[in-house]
Enzyme design. Sequence first.
Site, PDB file in Angstrom:
ATOM      1  N   GLU A 156      42.929  37.237  37.947  1.00 26.10           N
ATOM      2  CA  GLU A 156      44.222  37.273  38.627  1.00 26.10           C
ATOM      3  C   GLU A 156      45.192  36.185  38.155  1.00 26.10           C
ATOM      4  O   GLU A 156      45.551  35.276  38.908  1.00 26.10           O
ATOM      5  CB  GLU A 156      44.016  37.162  40.146  1.00 26.10           C
ATOM      6  CG  GLU A 156      43.150  38.276  40.702  1.00 26.10           C
ATOM      7  CD  GLU A 156      42.982  38.207  42.216  1.00 26.10           C
ATOM      8  OE1 GLU A 156      43.443  37.241  42.836  1.00 26.10           O
ATOM      9  OE2 GLU A 156      42.377  39.139  42.771  1.00 26.10           O
ATOM     10  N   GLU A 346      37.130  43.791  42.122  1.00 20.92           N
ATOM     11  CA  GLU A 346      37.277  43.209  43.461  1.00 20.92           C
ATOM     12  C   GLU A 346      37.902  44.239  44.374  1.00 20.92           C
ATOM     13  O   GLU A 346      38.945  44.818  44.060  1.00 20.92           O
ATOM     14  CB  GLU A 346      38.186  41.971  43.468  1.00 20.92           C
ATOM     15  CG  GLU A 346      37.547  40.712  42.969  1.00 20.92           C
ATOM     16  CD  GLU A 346      38.431  39.477  43.189  1.00 20.92           C
ATOM     17  OE1 GLU A 346      39.191  39.433  44.178  1.00 20.92           O
ATOM     18  OE2 GLU A 346      38.337  38.570  42.350  1.00 20.92           O
TER      19      GLU A 346
HETATM   20  O1  IFM Z   1      39.124  35.385  47.597  1.00 19.08           O
HETATM   21  C1  IFM Z   1      40.050  35.981  46.735  1.00 19.08           C
HETATM   22  C2  IFM Z   1      39.564  35.898  45.305  1.00 19.08           C
HETATM   23  O2  IFM Z   1      39.322  34.603  44.924  1.00 19.08           O
HETATM   24  C3  IFM Z   1      40.587  36.483  44.389  1.00 19.08           C
HETATM   25  N1  IFM Z   1      40.992  37.804  44.808  1.00 19.08           N
HETATM   26  C4  IFM Z   1      41.337  37.983  46.194  1.00 19.08           C
HETATM   27  C5  IFM Z   1      40.261  37.422  47.086  1.00 19.08           C
HETATM   28  C6  IFM Z   1      40.648  37.614  48.553  1.00 19.08           C
HETATM   29  O3  IFM Z   1      41.838  36.958  48.841  1.00 19.08           O
END
Ligand code: IFM
Length: 441
Positions: A156, A346
């Site tokens: 990200e 994710e």
């Molecule tokens: O916890 C975070 C992660 O580190 C990166 N993506 C989003 C998740 C939830 O906010």
Amino acid sequence: MRFPPGFLWGAATAAYQIEGAVSDDGRGPSIWDTFTRGGQSGDPACDHYHRYLTDVELIDSLGLRAYRFSTAWPRIMPDGRTVSSRGLAFYDRLVDALLERDITPVITLYHWDLPQALQDEGGWCNRDIASHFASYARVVHDRLGDRVKQWTTLNEPFCSAFLGYGTGVHAPGIQDEGKALVAAHHHLLAHGRACEVLGTASIALNFSPVLTDFRDAAHRESARRFDGLHNRFFLDPLLGQGYPPDVLADVAHLGALEPAIRDGDLETIAQPLSWLGVNYYAPTRTAPLDDLTARGNCPLPGLRGMDVLPPRGPLTTMGWEQRPASLTDLLLWLGSRCSVPLVVVENGAAFVDVVEPDGRVRDGERVRYLDSHLRAVHAAIVSGADVRGYFAWSLLDNFEWALGYTQRFGLVHVDFVTQQRIVKDSGRFFASVVARNGLTD
Ligand code: IFM
């Protein structure tokens, strides 16, 4: 509802969110240690550094055959430059423990924990960061590359650049729209330089599909702006298309980005990807502002004349809208643009979880969230998207950055006082989906 044979099922974590042990074995300070000083921090988080064997056993017990985790740059290069063999040894032990149980390690090299020493030299705003990152990638690959075949460079870059250097809600806490854009470009450059070292690798981008009143031209324009800077700005250069011209025009008034882009950068960024990592949590709703020069409620650097609207229920405790249909739309959109496979690396949700007197965590909302989003992934596959895997965020409840320990995303509940782990109902549900490689109709 079966997923394709060989579909990769896993759970994801990140070093600073779970490891703790921030001073063990010579680890150096990261920007998150500095940023959280005096408040809740990643110390001790889930104390995973000392309890990794327990956690690997948990992964195995859930039947997951892949585990996505990040290596901590400040553990491996405490001052950003010098290699620590004790730091590397931890990841040796972790990788071996996973492989002994037939769990594929999927390594992310950077999940936001920059060595403070490199931040002191400008961090992601200093172009040299790309060379530092490539050196770090080489060190980790030289040590683990005989056993680890799945590499992700960055997690990200949107958050790392825009929240770290733009809004300042994340480390290093800088609020400067121009610097945020420069930092974003240097993230992509660092990705490209690391790919040259790793061979093929992936990158994980967080996408937020945009919802608006598409019948109205001004609304469509607000969606274009948000989608441009949130989604296409990171994706298009990776796909060899350069930065989207409309986005460059949207942020041109800051005068920061274009001078940072040098000859050859776009070629460096456009490396072949092994797959594209897709992080999805929620869509964004946008609307136009009457005053086109006004800064609305929008966290993206430089965007004017548009607003981000409140999400619509049901929400998670992060305040995020639950809309699985946007995940299907996203995967189909990506499938139509990318020639590489997609992996959802994710997806998950935070809710209030309670350990009941019988020791169970009945997190029905998370079960429903996972169920509906897995159906959304399945729908995208049926419609032709080449999705090869799904990783739940997260294996464990953990340190949720600026929100500390208030947000629980885990399949496994963690008591941050006793460090006891309890598999939640959602963990059992996910394990049952994995076991049958599908959902019941
Ligand atoms: O916890 C975070 C992660 O580190 C990166 N993506 C989003 C998740 C939830 O906010």
